[in-house]
Design an enzyme around this catalytic site. Structure first.
Site, PDB file in Angstrom:
ATOM      1  N   LEU A 175      47.159  34.834  49.841  1.00  0.00           N
ATOM      2  CA  LEU A 175      48.187  33.867  50.234  1.00  0.00           C
ATOM      3  C   LEU A 175      48.337  33.858  51.760  1.00  0.00           C
ATOM      4  CD1 LEU A 175      50.670  34.869  47.430  1.00  0.00           C
ATOM      5  CD2 LEU A 175      49.467  32.673  47.591  1.00  0.00           C
TER       6      LEU A 175
ATOM      7  N   MET B  84      44.434  36.330  42.068  1.00  0.00           N
ATOM      8  CA  MET B  84      43.281  36.703  42.876  1.00  0.00           C
ATOM      9  C   MET B  84      43.072  35.807  44.093  1.00  0.00           C
ATOM     10  SD  MET B  84      42.662  39.273  41.205  1.00  0.00           S
ATOM     11  CE  MET B  84      41.122  40.039  41.582  1.00  0.00           C
TER      12      MET B  84
ATOM     13  N   SER C 282      47.381  40.189  31.356  1.00  0.00           N
ATOM     14  CA  SER C 282      47.930  41.294  30.548  1.00  0.00           C
ATOM     15  C   SER C 282      49.166  41.893  31.207  1.00  0.00           C
ATOM     16  CB  SER C 282      46.867  42.366  30.316  1.00  0.00           C
ATOM     17  OG  SER C 282      46.596  43.084  31.496  1.00  0.00           O
ATOM     18  N   ASN C 283      49.185  41.968  32.546  1.00  0.00           N
ATOM     19  CA  ASN C 283      50.390  42.465  33.227  1.00  0.00           C
ATOM     20  C   ASN C 283      51.546  41.487  33.053  1.00  0.00           C
ATOM     21  OD1 ASN C 283      50.070  45.057  34.882  1.00  0.00           O
ATOM     22  ND2 ASN C 283      48.167  43.987  35.303  1.00  0.00           N
TER      23      ASN C 283
ATOM     24  N   HIS D 291      48.615  46.415  42.387  1.00  0.00           N
ATOM     25  CA  HIS D 291      47.268  46.606  42.909  1.00  0.00           C
ATOM     26  C   HIS D 291      46.666  47.836  42.230  1.00  0.00           C
ATOM     27  CE1 HIS D 291      44.006  46.451  45.834  1.00  0.00           C
ATOM     28  NE2 HIS D 291      44.148  47.750  45.982  1.00  0.00           N
TER      29      HIS D 291
ATOM     30  N   ASN E  50      53.647  42.690  43.994  1.00  0.00           N
ATOM     31  CA  ASN E  50      52.267  42.624  43.521  1.00  0.00           C
ATOM     32  C   ASN E  50      51.890  43.960  42.907  1.00  0.00           C
ATOM     33  OD1 ASN E  50      49.538  41.599  43.234  1.00  0.00           O
ATOM     34  ND2 ASN E  50      48.974  42.924  44.948  1.00  0.00           N
TER      35      ASN E  50
ATOM     36  N   LEU F 242      47.434  41.972  53.689  1.00  0.00           N
ATOM     37  CA  LEU F 242      46.978  42.128  52.306  1.00  0.00           C
ATOM     38  C   LEU F 242      47.167  43.565  51.803  1.00  0.00           C
ATOM     39  CD1 LEU F 242      45.436  40.596  49.992  1.00  0.00           C
ATOM     40  CD2 LEU F 242      43.359  41.686  50.876  1.00  0.00           C
TER      41      LEU F 242
HETATM   42  C1  GRF Z   1      44.390  44.281  36.866  1.00  0.00           C
HETATM   43  O1  GRF Z   1      43.532  45.356  37.152  1.00  0.00           O
HETATM   44  C2  GRF Z   1      45.368  44.151  38.020  1.00  0.00           C
HETATM   45  O2  GRF Z   1      45.649  45.382  38.646  1.00  0.00           O
HETATM   46  C3  GRF Z   1      44.623  43.295  38.972  1.00  0.00           C
HETATM   47  O3  GRF Z   1      44.052  42.292  38.135  1.00  0.00           O
HETATM   48  C4  GRF Z   1      43.607  42.952  36.929  1.00  0.00           C
HETATM   49  C5  GRF Z   1      43.831  42.064  35.740  1.00  0.00           C
HETATM   50  O4  GRF Z   1      45.206  41.894  35.580  1.00  0.00           O
HETATM   51  N1  GRF Z   1      45.491  42.771  39.983  1.00  0.00           N
HETATM   52  P1  GRF Z   1      45.809  41.012  34.341  1.00  0.00           P
HETATM   53  O5  GRF Z   1      45.227  41.571  33.063  1.00  0.00           O
HETATM   54  O6  GRF Z   1      45.360  39.586  34.565  1.00  0.00           O
HETATM   55  O7  GRF Z   1      47.283  41.228  34.445  1.00  0.00           O
END
Ligand code: GRF
Length: 195
Positions: free
Chosen positions: A93, A90, A13-14, A109, A107, A144
């Site tokens: 690295l 997720m 989604s991001n 967070h 990134n 991290l």
């Molecule tokens: C979000 O909470 C983001 O902050 C974390 O992963 C979650 C899902 O992100 N890093 P997305 O919908 O895959 O962008």
């Protein structure tokens, strides 16, 4: 025009918000969306938006992070990115991978760093009884969730909030913050943005 590669692991989604914002007079364009999971839903969403996609299944590499990253680097380097954006990525690295992109890797967070680096950030904020929570965009360094903060957005923790409610409230702010920070960062503006 800066070239941006985005790494995802799930729904992306991001990533979608970043790609949608990189139009018109935006100083960057998305050139690749890559994932460590070939089944990541975000890959189909990226392809629908006309962005090149790639995936390398990290499970095929067991504990060999270096071999996984070498495979993932191939499509990334082929896309010649100026900026790398981790967005719901997720996998941790290695310092060697980070060094390749240090100073041009971001990134997002889901906490107000330096509070709650790592996982389960919303559960930890709730357990601590925090009055507010939020999200942070930072430059990625070998440590991290620790690099220079480029922006933050805050939300109230409300009575009766559970993890899902808080995560949903923070995600709305992630979708505002990350595109705003990337737009400035791609224009060479690196001072911190607090929404
Ligand atoms: C979000 O909470 C983001 O902050 C974390 O992963 C979650 C899902 O992100 N890093 P997305 O919908 O895959 O962008």
């Amino acid at each position: 025009m800066k070239r941006v590669a985005i790494l995802i692991s799930g729904g992306g989604s991001n990533m979608v918000k970043l790609v949608q914002d990189m139009v018109g007079d935006h100083p960057a364009r998305a050139v690749l969306v890559a994932s460590n999971d070939p089944a990541a839903k975000g890959l189909a969403r990226a392809a629908e938006m006309g962005v090149a996609v790639a995936s390398v299944d990290h499970r095929g590499f067991g504990k060999d992070r270096v071999a996984f990253e070498a495979a993932l680097l191939e499509p990334i380097l082929a896309a010649k990115p100026d900026i790398l954006c981790l967005a719901g990525f997720m996998r941790v690295l290695t310092p060697a991978f980070v060094r390749r992109f240090e100073g041009r890797m971001l990134n997002i967070h889901p906490s107000l760093l330096p509070k709650y680096p790592g996982l389960h950030t919303h559960a930890r904020a709730l357990a601590a009884g925090d009055a507010e929570a939020g999200c942070t965009v930072h430059e990625v360094t070998a440590v991290l969730d620790d690099g220079p903060i480029l922006g933050q957005a805050r939300v109230p923790v409300l009575p009766g909030d559970d993890e899902a409610a808080l995560a949903a409230r923070v995600l709305v702010q992630e979708h505002r913050l990350y595109p705003a920070v990337l737009r400035r960062y791609a224009a060479g503006l690196h001072e911190r943005l607090d929404l």
